[in-house]
Design a protein around this motif. Structure first.
Motif, mmCIF file in Angstrom:
data_model
loop_
_atom_site.group_PDB
_atom_site.id
_atom_site.type_symbol
_atom_site.label_atom_id
_atom_site.label_comp_id
_atom_site.label_asym_id
_atom_site.label_seq_id
_atom_site.Cartn_x
_atom_site.Cartn_y
_atom_site.Cartn_z
ATOM 1 N N GLU A 97 1.031 -1.248 -0.114
ATOM 2 C CA GLU A 97 -0.058 -0.222 -0.007
ATOM 3 C C GLU A 97 0.848 1.166 0.015
ATOM 4 O OE1 GLU A 97 -1.081 0.520 4.705
ATOM 5 O OE2 GLU A 97 -1.871 -1.143 3.678
ATOM 6 N N LEU A 98 2.105 1.032 0.269
ATOM 7 C CA LEU A 98 3.170 2.218 0.120
ATOM 8 C C LEU A 98 3.908 2.250 -0.833
ATOM 9 C CD1 LEU A 98 4.336 2.138 3.953
ATOM 10 C CD2 LEU A 98 2.460 3.441 2.803
ATOM 11 N N TYR A 127 5.774 -11.860 -5.671
ATOM 12 C CA TYR A 127 5.147 -11.481 -4.372
ATOM 13 C C TYR A 127 3.540 -12.028 -4.489
ATOM 14 C CZ TYR A 127 8.634 -7.736 -2.907
ATOM 15 O OH TYR A 127 9.580 -7.118 -2.496
ATOM 16 N N LEU A 128 3.402 -12.616 -3.264
ATOM 17 C CA LEU A 128 2.057 -13.606 -3.258
ATOM 18 C C LEU A 128 1.250 -12.797 -2.132
ATOM 19 C CD1 LEU A 128 2.874 -16.930 -4.173
ATOM 20 C CD2 LEU A 128 1.817 -15.211 -5.728
ATOM 21 N N PRO A 129 -0.012 -12.765 -1.882
ATOM 22 C CA PRO A 129 -0.943 -12.449 -0.691
ATOM 23 C C PRO A 129 -1.165 -13.313 0.172
ATOM 24 C CG PRO A 129 -2.282 -12.272 -2.408
ATOM 25 C CD PRO A 129 -0.823 -12.779 -3.044
ATOM 26 N N PRO A 158 9.088 -9.689 10.969
ATOM 27 C CA PRO A 158 8.898 -8.255 11.726
ATOM 28 C C PRO A 158 10.074 -7.360 11.929
ATOM 29 C CG PRO A 158 8.925 -9.997 13.391
ATOM 30 C CD PRO A 158 9.166 -10.642 12.036
ATOM 31 N N GLY A 159 11.350 -7.899 11.968
ATOM 32 C CA GLY A 159 12.441 -7.051 12.275
ATOM 33 C C GLY A 159 13.063 -6.290 10.872
ATOM 34 N N ALA A 167 3.210 -5.563 7.186
ATOM 35 C CA ALA A 167 2.885 -6.185 6.016
ATOM 36 C C ALA A 167 3.532 -7.688 5.761
ATOM 37 C CB ALA A 167 3.306 -5.315 4.938
ATOM 38 N N TRP A 168 4.644 -7.894 6.670
ATOM 39 C CA TRP A 168 5.229 -9.371 6.491
ATOM 40 C C TRP A 168 4.322 -10.507 7.126
ATOM 41 C CZ3 TRP A 168 5.536 -12.392 10.756
ATOM 42 C CH2 TRP A 168 5.140 -11.924 11.956
ATOM 43 N N GLN A 169 3.192 -10.038 7.615
ATOM 44 C CA GLN A 169 2.105 -10.869 8.052
ATOM 45 C C GLN A 169 1.150 -11.266 6.833
ATOM 46 O OE1 GLN A 169 0.279 -10.256 12.219
ATOM 47 N NE2 GLN A 169 1.624 -8.361 11.891
#
Length: 306
Positions: free
Chosen positions: A65-66, A182-184, A259-260, A272-274
């Motif tokens: 989204e960024l 990249y996959l969602p 997360p890091g 967004a990593w999740q």
């Protein structure tokens, strides 16, 4: 914002395109495909696909989204084209490394302006071809002369991408590459990749040591692995499955920043990593390729329903 008159079509007049039109998104030019059966968005910069979906479905690709659509800036998400080297230049084999005059990861193709070669449409499919001539214009980044031709084929069945490299120089050309898909996912911790069991991988997070994979790949934090296989893979998420079938590849990269690292990435929300993962069709590590004068190699992937 769309301006169908801003660019001449590749062949014939605008009336020859029933489903495809020029569009300006941010500061970049793109082709938008609005077919009765599917939709797609493809940028000329980087030959970068950011959207594909059968009609009335969500985007099959993850897009940040960024993400910013600016000249010279890589788009975060979709399918970046990593070419003519993959990853850190210093981690590439000597034959590739000696040609690289840049410290940037993943080559220059993903921010270069590609040329539209052709658009072919039918009642069932749209095919778009783009090319990049890597000549003296790129000598500050790379010592080589090659032609990259990429073809995207969209249909109700899925999306097929074929990247063909031809060596236009007299000396042998060594290169590495990847279609950085990249996959969602709705939840990375309830996501797994099938088809990599019983293969070995390089764990770049553990001093590039070799590790044996047993069973599905799960995600419990940062993952950055180069698998020594090009087998068909199935990505299972809480909302469905995708099958990735590759050609011309004996290596697969699986990546999630965790997360890091997510907090250090550009154009990437901290959480967004999740919601994403990368499964990349590649010629990486020992799977790099060498072409003699005039030879070609095609790296491809078909993304479809499982």
């Amino acid at each position: 914002m769309s301006d169908s008159s801003s660019k001449p079509p590749a062949t014939g007049g605008p009336g020859n395109w029933s489903f495809t039109r020029w569009s300006t998104i941010g500061q970049l030019e793109a082709l938008e495909v609005h077919h009765p059966l599917f939709q797609a968005t493809l940028f000329l910069q980087g030959a970068h696909l950011t959207h594909f979906a059968p009609m009335d479905e969500r985007n099959w690709l993850w897009l940040s989204e960024l993400a910013r659509f600016q000249p010279g800036r890589a788009i975060r998400g979709g399918i970046p084209v990593c070419w003519p080297w993959f990853g850190d230049p210093l981690r590439n084999p000597p034959e590739i490394r000696k040609r690289i005059a840049s410290s940037s990861a993943h080559g220059f193709a993903r921010t270069a302006l590609w040329r539209l070669e052709d658009v072919r449409e039918s009642a069932h499919e749209v095919e778009v071809s783009l090319s990049l001539s890597a000549n003296d214009d790129f000598q500050e980044h790379w010592d080589g002369h090659a032609l990259a031709l990429i073809t995207f084929s969209f249909s109700i069945r899925g999306c097929q991408i074929a990247l063909t490299t031809t060596n236009l120089s007299k000396a042998p050309l060594a290169f590495s590459q990847a279609l950085h898909t990249y996959l969602p996912t709705d939840d990375i911790q309830r996501t797994r990749v099938l088809g990599l069991g019983n293969s070995q991988y390089i764990d770049t997070l553990k001093d590039w040591d070799y590790v044996s994979q047993e069973g599905p790949v799960y995600f419990e934090g940062e993952v950055d692995r180069i698998y020594e296989t090009g087998e068909a893979l199935t990505v299972v998420t809480p909302s469905g499955k995708r099958k990735l079938t590759s050609v011309g590849s004996d290596s697969t990269v699986v990546w999630n920043p965790g997360p890091g690292k997510a907090q250090r990435l550009s154009d990437f929300p901290d959480s967004a990593w999740q919601k994403m993962l990368c499964v990349e069709t590649a010629n990486a590590a020992s799977d790099y390729r060498v072409l003699n004068e005039g030879q070609s190699h095609t790296l491809g992937v078909f993304i479809g329903r499982a």
